[in-house]
Structure formats: structure tokens, C-alpha cells
Design a protein around this motif. Structure first.
Motif, mmCIF file in Angstrom:
data_model
loop_
_atom_site.group_PDB
_atom_site.id
_atom_site.type_symbol
_atom_site.label_atom_id
_atom_site.label_comp_id
_atom_site.label_asym_id
_atom_site.label_seq_id
_atom_site.Cartn_x
_atom_site.Cartn_y
_atom_site.Cartn_z
ATOM 1 N N ARG A 19 0.840 -1.212 0.000
ATOM 2 C CA ARG A 19 0.000 0.000 0.000
ATOM 3 C C ARG A 19 0.871 1.257 0.000
ATOM 4 O O ARG A 19 0.605 2.217 -0.714
ATOM 5 N N LYS A 20 1.931 1.250 0.809
ATOM 6 C CA LYS A 20 2.810 2.418 0.875
ATOM 7 C C LYS A 20 3.582 2.618 -0.427
ATOM 8 O O LYS A 20 3.801 3.750 -0.849
ATOM 9 N N VAL A 21 3.996 1.530 -1.063
ATOM 10 C CA VAL A 21 4.686 1.627 -2.351
ATOM 11 C C VAL A 21 3.761 2.283 -3.372
ATOM 12 O O VAL A 21 4.155 3.206 -4.086
ATOM 13 N N ARG A 22 2.539 1.815 -3.448
ATOM 14 C CA ARG A 22 1.581 2.352 -4.426
ATOM 15 C C ARG A 22 1.285 3.834 -4.206
ATOM 16 O O ARG A 22 1.028 4.568 -5.149
ATOM 17 N N LYS A 23 1.322 4.271 -2.955
ATOM 18 C CA LYS A 23 1.047 5.675 -2.629
ATOM 19 C C LYS A 23 2.306 6.534 -2.646
ATOM 20 O O LYS A 23 2.220 7.755 -2.548
ATOM 21 N N GLY A 24 3.481 5.896 -2.728
ATOM 22 C CA GLY A 24 4.721 6.665 -2.668
ATOM 23 C C GLY A 24 4.984 7.168 -1.264
ATOM 24 O O GLY A 24 5.665 8.173 -1.072
ATOM 25 N N ASN A 25 4.477 6.469 -0.277
ATOM 26 C CA ASN A 25 4.597 6.866 1.128
ATOM 27 C C ASN A 25 5.819 6.161 1.738
ATOM 28 O O ASN A 25 5.707 5.063 2.261
ATOM 29 N N TYR A 26 6.966 6.803 1.639
ATOM 30 C CA TYR A 26 8.194 6.223 2.163
ATOM 31 C C TYR A 26 9.074 7.315 2.748
ATOM 32 O O TYR A 26 8.837 8.499 2.542
ATOM 33 N N ASN A 27 10.081 6.887 3.494
ATOM 34 C CA ASN A 27 11.056 7.841 4.026
ATOM 35 C C ASN A 27 12.374 7.115 4.269
ATOM 36 O O ASN A 27 12.440 5.888 4.214
ATOM 37 N N LEU A 43 18.401 9.034 -6.290
ATOM 38 C CA LEU A 43 18.095 8.058 -7.346
ATOM 39 C C LEU A 43 16.951 7.149 -6.911
ATOM 40 O O LEU A 43 16.011 6.916 -7.686
ATOM 41 N N ILE A 44 16.998 6.653 -5.703
ATOM 42 C CA ILE A 44 15.927 5.788 -5.209
ATOM 43 C C ILE A 44 14.581 6.508 -5.280
ATOM 44 O O ILE A 44 13.591 5.949 -5.750
ATOM 45 N N SER A 45 14.563 7.766 -4.853
ATOM 46 C CA SER A 45 13.316 8.549 -4.897
ATOM 47 C C SER A 45 12.804 8.713 -6.318
ATOM 48 O O SER A 45 11.597 8.627 -6.561
ATOM 49 N N LYS A 46 13.698 8.938 -7.257
ATOM 50 C CA LYS A 46 13.282 9.112 -8.654
ATOM 51 C C LYS A 46 12.782 7.809 -9.266
ATOM 52 O O LYS A 46 11.907 7.818 -10.118
ATOM 53 N N LEU A 47 13.317 6.684 -8.813
ATOM 54 C CA LEU A 47 12.852 5.387 -9.302
ATOM 55 C C LEU A 47 11.527 4.976 -8.660
ATOM 56 O O LEU A 47 10.779 4.187 -9.231
ATOM 57 N N MET A 48 11.242 5.513 -7.482
ATOM 58 C CA MET A 48 10.020 5.152 -6.764
ATOM 59 C C MET A 48 8.895 6.168 -6.972
ATOM 60 O O MET A 48 7.851 6.061 -6.331
ATOM 61 N N GLU A 49 9.091 7.109 -7.866
ATOM 62 C CA GLU A 49 8.054 8.108 -8.175
ATOM 63 C C GLU A 49 6.778 7.391 -8.615
ATOM 64 O O GLU A 49 6.823 6.499 -9.467
ATOM 65 N N VAL A 50 5.657 7.749 -8.014
ATOM 66 C CA VAL A 50 4.377 7.116 -8.319
ATOM 67 C C VAL A 50 3.895 7.472 -9.723
ATOM 68 O O VAL A 50 3.394 6.610 -10.442
ATOM 69 N N ASP A 51 4.047 8.710 -10.123
ATOM 70 C CA ASP A 51 3.585 9.169 -11.435
ATOM 71 C C ASP A 51 4.524 8.633 -12.515
ATOM 72 O O ASP A 51 5.688 9.006 -12.581
#
Length: 103
Positions: A19-27, A43-51
Motif C-alpha cells: 500500500r505504501k509503495v503504491r502511494k509513494g509513502n516512504y522515508n 536516485l531511489i526517490s526518482k525510481l520510486m516516483e508514483v507518477d
């Protein structure tokens, strides 16, 4: 340096993580992430972008400074001739004209 073993998603169950992956809810607040460089976290943040329109493609990821620094360091360690050290030459050789990764 990126360490494995701790996800940037704090959840009690596998479904919670999904659920958190799908929403981009991480830290990156866990102490294990304290040793990971800001450029790696970028880089991790750019790869995990929801859009999907904003998310990094494989080609963009390969051109990211964190990857390029690793390529450059590996090429120097392998003592490749200077003419073969261009990280862009290595990366560009792996993509077709339409951006498809060639294996």
C-alpha cells in the motif's frame, strides 16, 4: 554505498508495504539509511516516483550521477584505457534508438 536489508517503508505487513509503495509513502528516517548518500537516496526517490510520467526510466537511471560515479570508479579500477572510460559511451551502447534497453 547502498545497504540492503531495510526498506524505506515502515509497515507491519507485506500488504502494508505494498500500500505504501503504491502511494509513494516512504522515508529514509531509519538509522540504517543514515549511511546512504544523498545522491543514492535521490536516485531511489526518482525510481520510486508514483507518477509514471515523472518516474525515471532505465536510461535516465543509468545516467544518474550515483550510477555514473560507480561506472567511472569501476572503469578506473579495471584500468581501462582512457578511450574506453566514457560512462556515456557505455550507457548509450546499451539502448536502441527508441530507448529500449538492449541485453
Amino acid at each position: 554505498k547502498v545497504r540492503k536489508g531495510k526498506l524505506p517503508f515502515n509497515a507491519m505487513t507485506g500488504n502494508g508495504v505494498i500500500r505504501k509503495v503504491r502511494k509513494g509513502n516512504y522515508n529514509f528516517n531509519d538509522p540504517q539509511w543514515g549511511t546512504v548518500s544523498l545522491v543514492a537516496k535521490d536516485l531511489i526517490s526518482k525510481l520510486m516516483e508514483v507518477d509514471p510520467e515523472k518516474r525515471y526510466s532505465a536510461e535516465q537511471a543509468l545516467h544518474h550521477p550515483w550510477i555514473q560515479d560507480g561506472v567511472e570508479a569501476a572503469q578506473k579500477k579495471a584500468k581501462l584505457p582512457e578511450s574506453m572510460r566514457s560512462p556515456h559511451r557505455v550507457v548509450d551502447a546499451n539502448f536502441s534508438d527508441n530507448g529500449t534497453l538492449l541485453v
